[in-house]
Write a protein that holds these residues in place. Structure first.
Motif, PDB file in Angstrom:
ATOM      1  N   SER A 161       0.859  -1.181  -0.008  1.00 38.04           N
ATOM      2  CA  SER A 161       0.073   0.045  -0.151  1.00 38.04           C
ATOM      3  C   SER A 161       0.863   1.279   0.028  1.00 38.04           C
ATOM      4  O   SER A 161       0.670   2.275  -0.812  1.00 38.04           O
ATOM      5  CB  SER A 161      -0.819  -0.067   1.201  1.00 38.04           C
ATOM      6  OG  SER A 161      -1.824  -1.033   1.320  1.00 38.04           O
ATOM      7  N   LEU A 162       1.731   0.962   0.919  1.00 35.64           N
ATOM      8  CA  LEU A 162       2.834   2.390   0.722  1.00 35.64           C
ATOM      9  C   LEU A 162       3.601   2.529  -0.555  1.00 35.64           C
ATOM     10  O   LEU A 162       3.788   3.729  -0.890  1.00 35.64           O
ATOM     11  CB  LEU A 162       3.829   2.078   2.038  1.00 35.64           C
ATOM     12  CG  LEU A 162       3.224   2.238   3.393  1.00 35.64           C
ATOM     13  CD1 LEU A 162       4.315   1.785   4.328  1.00 35.64           C
ATOM     14  CD2 LEU A 162       2.699   3.856   3.770  1.00 35.64           C
ATOM     15  N   THR A 163       3.946   1.542  -1.188  1.00 42.19           N
ATOM     16  CA  THR A 163       4.426   1.439  -2.529  1.00 42.19           C
ATOM     17  C   THR A 163       3.691   2.157  -3.366  1.00 42.19           C
ATOM     18  O   THR A 163       4.099   2.866  -4.389  1.00 42.19           O
ATOM     19  CB  THR A 163       4.988  -0.083  -2.935  1.00 42.19           C
ATOM     20  OG1 THR A 163       5.840  -0.618  -1.880  1.00 42.19           O
ATOM     21  CG2 THR A 163       5.784   0.075  -4.367  1.00 42.19           C
ATOM     22  N   VAL A 164       2.368   1.772  -3.258  1.00 40.72           N
ATOM     23  CA  VAL A 164       1.343   2.223  -4.295  1.00 40.72           C
ATOM     24  C   VAL A 164       1.362   3.991  -4.127  1.00 40.72           C
ATOM     25  O   VAL A 164       1.310   4.681  -4.960  1.00 40.72           O
ATOM     26  CB  VAL A 164       0.138   1.801  -4.133  1.00 40.72           C
ATOM     27  CG1 VAL A 164      -1.025   2.523  -4.925  1.00 40.72           C
ATOM     28  CG2 VAL A 164       0.142   0.110  -4.630  1.00 40.72           C
ATOM     29  N   LEU A 165       1.287   4.240  -2.836  1.00 41.65           N
ATOM     30  CA  LEU A 165       1.285   5.765  -2.463  1.00 41.65           C
ATOM     31  C   LEU A 165       2.469   6.378  -3.053  1.00 41.65           C
ATOM     32  O   LEU A 165       2.588   7.560  -3.538  1.00 41.65           O
ATOM     33  CB  LEU A 165       0.986   6.112  -0.788  1.00 41.65           C
ATOM     34  CG  LEU A 165       0.937   7.328  -0.376  1.00 41.65           C
ATOM     35  CD1 LEU A 165      -0.036   8.368  -1.232  1.00 41.65           C
ATOM     36  CD2 LEU A 165       0.820   7.353   1.114  1.00 41.65           C
TER      37      LEU A 165
END
Length: 355
Positions: free
Chosen positions: A111-115
């Motif tokens: 999720s952080l990578t997507v952000l």
């Protein structure tokens, strides 16, 4: 200063802030991936218990016997087959090691990578708006775009339900390194293109080069991890006792056969596009400089990279060069791509030096 110039300068500043913000988010993703690998590292007893639980809860296969009774067949083991003569080994459970907490941190990391990807992509787009052109006119712009495309490819594979989350930690580490080099040593203020670059071929040639580099990067990571996993499996096959690192980390990776197949497929898939990239560059050179081929260092090393990848693909189809020999050649091919980008631009001088 005109209003347009002030607006472009503000957009450039916003782009710089977004890129550095993306680095902060990627750092959090890095820490989450570390937590995923840490909490996924369980004792041998815990791993065995999880495997037994998984098998016991899987649907059993029942067959009818003569006389009306039934018998339960043993659930077949799923393995990944590789080339003839190689080992048939099941894939590891993944970075999370089959633990709920490890999986939770892994999902947080994704999720952080997507952000981080969205923030970095916004930075790239804002940079393009500040110069009113494609943001690939220098090494700084190429680097921030390359890392963004690499993350985008990784997330695309995850969205396609491909088992690549094991690559997450290596990916965000590399992206942070790439962005760190870009913002520290390669940074270039927003400016217009030199006349030779002011062409629609910039959109065609450089965009395909960036995409090819991102795919080649995926193949290189798969190849490198294949070498580690293959050594781990070979030691087990010989009856040896792997070290704690191998038991904790390498045992969770996909099998050597899976990693080898992944690297080969992505390299083979993008090789035709790399061929087109070189051809497009030659056509652009003909329009810009009046000659399709000038034996410029960038042109020479682009061809060398093409030749080494061609040898790698041929080696994978040759019985005596399968496995580790081909893997070493594949890694060398990616090293030539890196040298073509960093080394040629920084060390050698030529017609592409302005990049």
């Amino acid at each position: 200063m005109t209003l347009a110039a002030a607006t472009n300068e503000n957009l450039a500043m916003i782009s710089d802030v977004l890129i550095k913000s993306a680095m902060a988010v990627y750092t959090l993703a890095f820490l989450a991936h570390i937590a995923e690998w840490t909490f996924g590292s369980r004792s041998k007893v815990g791993r065995t218990a999880a495997a037994l639980t998984s098998e016991s809860t899987a649907p059993a296969v029942q067959v009818k016997q003569a006389g009306g009774g039934t018998a339960v067949l043993e659930r077949p083991k799923v393995v990944t087959r590789s080339a003839a003569g190689s080992r048939d080994v099941a894939d590891g459970p993944g970075a999370h090691g089959g633990t709920e907490k490890g999986d939770l941190y892994g999902r947080i990391a994704v999720s952080l990578t997507v952000l981080g990807f969205l923030v970095a992509a916004s930075g790239v787009v804002t940079r393009a708006l500040s110069v009113q052109r494609a943001p690939w006119g220098n090494m700084y712009e190429f680097s921030i775009t390359f890392s963004t495309v690499a993350v985008g490819v990784y997330l695309g594979l995850l969205a396609a339900k491909k088992n690549v989350r094991w690559m997450g930690l290596v990916l965000v580490t590399t992206v942070l390194l790439d962005l760190g080099i870009a913002t520290t040593w390669l940074y270039t203020a927003s400016d217009q293109l030199v006349p030779a670059l002011d062409s629609y071929w910039l959109y065609i040639h450089v965009s395909t080069a960036i995409f090819c580099g991102a795919i080649f990067y995926m193949g290189a990571v798969g190849t490198l991890l294949y070498l580690f996993r293959d050594s781990y499996e070979a030691k087990l096959a010989r009856g040896g006792e792997p070290g704690s690192f191998a038991r904790s980390v390498l045992s969770r990776l996909p099998s050597a056969a899976t990693l080898d197949k992944f690297a080969y497929r992505v390299n083979a898939a993008v090789f035709p596009l790399w061929t087109f990239t070189i051809i497009a560059g030659a056509i652009w050179a003909g329009e810009a400089w009046g000659r399709y081929w000038n034996w410029d260092p960038k042109e020479v090393w682009s061809f060398v990279t093409w030749a080494v990848y061609a040898c790698y693909l041929h080696a994978r189809a040759t019985a005596g060069w399968k496995g580790r020999k081909a893997a070493y050649l594949g890694l060398f091919a990616f090293v030539t791509w890196l040298w073509n980008y960093y080394g040629v631009n920084m060390v050698l001088s030529g017609l592409h030096s302005y990049a």
